[in-house]
Every structure is written in structure tokens, then in C-alpha cells.
Write a protein that holds these residues in place. Sequence first.
Motif, PDB file in Angstrom:
ATOM      1  N   VAL A 214      30.653  49.955  36.987  1.00 26.12           N
ATOM      2  CA  VAL A 214      32.051  50.398  36.917  1.00 26.12           C
ATOM      3  C   VAL A 214      32.612  49.843  35.603  1.00 26.12           C
ATOM      4  N   ASN A 215      33.191  50.707  34.791  1.00 30.47           N
ATOM      5  CA  ASN A 215      33.570  50.288  33.431  1.00 30.47           C
ATOM      6  C   ASN A 215      35.028  49.875  33.249  1.00 30.47           C
ATOM      7  N   MET A 216      35.883  50.215  34.208  1.00 28.66           N
ATOM      8  CA  MET A 216      37.308  49.852  34.088  1.00 28.66           C
ATOM      9  C   MET A 216      37.834  49.310  35.424  1.00 28.66           C
ATOM     10  N   GLY A 217      38.945  48.589  35.344  1.00 29.80           N
ATOM     11  CA  GLY A 217      39.581  48.071  36.533  1.00 29.80           C
ATOM     12  C   GLY A 217      38.869  46.839  37.060  1.00 29.80           C
ATOM     13  N   PRO A 218      39.218  46.307  38.213  1.00 28.00           N
ATOM     14  CA  PRO A 218      40.403  46.710  38.980  1.00 28.00           C
ATOM     15  C   PRO A 218      41.705  46.267  38.297  1.00 28.00           C
ATOM     16  N   ILE A 219      42.765  46.944  38.674  1.00 28.72           N
ATOM     17  CA  ILE A 219      44.074  46.643  38.100  1.00 28.72           C
ATOM     18  C   ILE A 219      44.928  45.906  39.131  1.00 28.72           C
ATOM     19  N   ARG A 220      44.973  46.446  40.333  1.00 26.76           N
ATOM     20  CA  ARG A 220      45.725  45.774  41.398  1.00 26.76           C
ATOM     21  C   ARG A 220      44.936  45.873  42.708  1.00 26.76           C
ATOM     22  N   PRO A 221      43.812  45.151  42.786  1.00 27.73           N
ATOM     23  CA  PRO A 221      42.961  45.282  43.978  1.00 27.73           C
ATOM     24  C   PRO A 221      43.648  44.772  45.243  1.00 27.73           C
ATOM     25  N   GLY A 222      43.433  45.503  46.341  1.00 22.39           N
ATOM     26  CA  GLY A 222      43.985  45.051  47.617  1.00 22.39           C
ATOM     27  C   GLY A 222      43.112  43.981  48.236  1.00 22.39           C
ATOM     28  N   MET A 223      41.799  44.021  47.913  1.00 23.02           N
ATOM     29  CA  MET A 223      40.887  43.050  48.507  1.00 23.02           C
ATOM     30  C   MET A 223      41.088  41.677  47.885  1.00 23.02           C
ATOM     31  N   GLN A 224      41.191  40.712  48.756  1.00 19.53           N
ATOM     32  CA  GLN A 224      41.379  39.334  48.312  1.00 19.53           C
ATOM     33  C   GLN A 224      40.121  38.853  47.588  1.00 19.53           C
ATOM     34  N   GLY A 225      40.281  38.125  46.491  1.00 16.16           N
ATOM     35  CA  GLY A 225      39.141  37.557  45.781  1.00 16.16           C
ATOM     36  C   GLY A 225      38.496  38.477  44.760  1.00 16.16           C
ATOM     37  N   LEU A 226      39.003  39.686  44.626  1.00 15.06           N
ATOM     38  CA  LEU A 226      38.457  40.620  43.639  1.00 15.06           C
ATOM     39  C   LEU A 226      39.190  40.383  42.315  1.00 15.06           C
TER      40      LEU A 226
END
Length: 386
Positions: A214-226
Motif C-alpha cells: 500500500v503506497n499511501m495513507g493511512p490518514i485517519r485510521p479507525g483501528m487503534q495502533g495503526l
Amino acid sequence: MQLTRLLVTLGLCAAATQAIASREPEDPAALMADLNAEAIQLLEAGIEKRAPQKKCTISNARVRMDWAALGPKERKDYIAAVKCLQRLPSKSDKNWAPGARSRFDDFLAIHINRTTTIHSTGNFLTWHRYFVWAYEEALQNECGYKGYQPYWNWFTHQDDITKSPVYDGSETSLSGDGEFFQHNGSLAATGFVHFPSGKGGGCLKGGPFKDMVVNMGPIRPGMQGLPVSPAGPLGYNPHCLRRDLTNAAMEYMTATNLLNITTGAASHSVEAFQNELQGRFPQGFAGMHSAGHYVAGGDASDVFSSPSDPSFYLHHAMVDRVYWVWQALHPCAARSVAGTITIGNNPPSRDAVPEDPLDIGVNGDILTIRDAWDTMSGEPFCYIYL
Ligand SMILES: [Cu+2]
């Protein structure tokens, strides 16, 4: 208003009203199949009455199918085409999206860039319809894929999503769960809903997309710890695709919720339909659309960069299928728009209008909301669901 009168005159509104006479909640997969069959009947009747010379008909339209209904060869062809898109060079402006390295990324980049103007907005349903269609076109025209965009049927494997043919981790799935990663679950619905962690959360354990980057992001991940991308929304941040298959989010995929938006209280206007499908966040109701992203979890838990997970397109084909069913059952409301042009009307903005452009960047020409209402206009869409 004129259209409504025409439809009433032709008896189409009446037909739909009869067809949607009250139902009892039942097995959601059977209910969805019934609604789909009803939609096809109504579309067929409508075409015969309104436009018998129409070029796009039920018999020549592309038929989008359940992933579970595709054979192993068909599934592998789809997977091969997605991998092909991930190899083809990006067409995006390098200054605009330095992180976009492939044609697959061109779709991710525009979704990231447009996020605050395509979710909880008047164009949510039509923008994503066009987006998925353009992806299907790219698979066909640029990667030689001969099939159509399949969907993930939300209404099976409620008890164990890891058994779903979309996510079972086999060679004919879109890969399964991520490696175990200790975390406290995911915050969904702008923080109003908490899903407990599943058994994954790390990089994909196996299956066809195990080694995808995956080349971009995350920007606002919902998963904790990402971790958030240090490179900014469109910057280059190569990383593995992470998932946390979350059965708790499957609790939204019920016959009651489906009935509510297709024939029940939330089905009478596009506003009620789209709001219930997307969720009533402050009331702690994620809705089937948001919940679906959290079923995959991990990278998909970010509203900005959710298309980094290839299963995004199967989920959004299902969102579109439900929209398509709703439109067929409610011909008098089908061609209408509600909502504004900013996410949750934040910042406050004007109402969306049918002439508003649907901008998918290098992935297709500009269409308007109006252009995207009819999946059988032939301009450009000509598809149905089965
Ligand atoms: Cu989206």
C-alpha cells in the motif's frame, strides 16, 4: 415534479407501492435476493413502458454478481486484473500525488483527496457508483478482464466473516485476516462507535494479496495502533496491507436494517435512505456502509484511504447494489439528491444539486450526479445486479 407526475400517470409509483407491501424480517440473504428480483422486474416493466427502443436493456446489461457465485477461474481472473492495475504505472500528476505509483493508486489517491466532499454529502451514492464503475472499466480496458465488478454479499457468514469466500484467505479470496496485533479495537462513526478487536490487525497472513504494498495513507485510521502516514495524505508511505476481520461489525448486516432502508421507515426519501445506510453516528449507529469497512478493519478503517484494501470495491459494489434496489423500488424518489457538498455539512455548505460534478480525477471524465442516477441509461452505465 413533472417526472413524478409522469411516473404516477404510467402507474409506476403505484406498482412500486404494491411491490413494497409490508414484509416481515426474515433471512437477510433471502430477503436481499427477493428485493433484487423485484428490482429487475420493476426495471423491466419501466423500460417497456417508458423507452421500448432503449439500447441498454435487462438482457444486454452487464450483470454484476456475488463473489460467492463466481467460479474459481472467474475469481482468479478478477484477482489477476487487480494485480495488473497494481503494476501499471500511475497517470496522476507526481506533484499532486507523489505517493501514487500505480493505476490502482490513482483510484486511492482521488478518493483520499476528495474524502471530505464525497462522504455524508449529497453525492455520496453517485460519486461512489461512478468510482466503482470506472475501476471496473480500468480492469477491463487496461487489464483485459472479461468479467464484471463482483460484490461482497453482506448477508452471509454473519457469525464468522473469516469463512466468507471474500475473506477466507484461500487462493480464490481477496486474502483473509492479518497477523495478530494486540490493540484495543477500532473507533468507527467519527468516534461514536467502538468495535472490539478481532484476531488480526497486522499484515495479511496469506492469500493473493499477502505481498501487496500500500503506497499511501493511512490518514485517519479507525483501528487503534495503526500509524498515520508521516508523508501526508498523498505522500509515499509504502507499507503492508493490514486487516482485522471484525465479526462485531457484521451485527449491522441484518434483515431489519435492510428492510428499514428498502421498504420501511427509512426508505421513503433519498435523504432517509442514505443517512440510515451511512449511519447515524451521534446515536451510536454505524450503518451498513460504515460497518462494512470495519468488517475488514485495518487499513480499511480509514475513511480516507479505505480503497487501499482491494475488498473496498466489492463492498462498495454492494452499497451500490442496495442503492440500485432502492431506486428501482422507489421510482418517484430515485432521481433526487439530498445533503450538502461537505462531509456532514462541516464546514456548512450549500445543498448538492443534480448538476454537481462527480470528479474522479485521471480515472474518468466528469459526470454529474444526474448522469449517475440511472445504471441503465447507456450513458455511460449499463449494468444490473443479480
Ligand atoms: Cu468512500
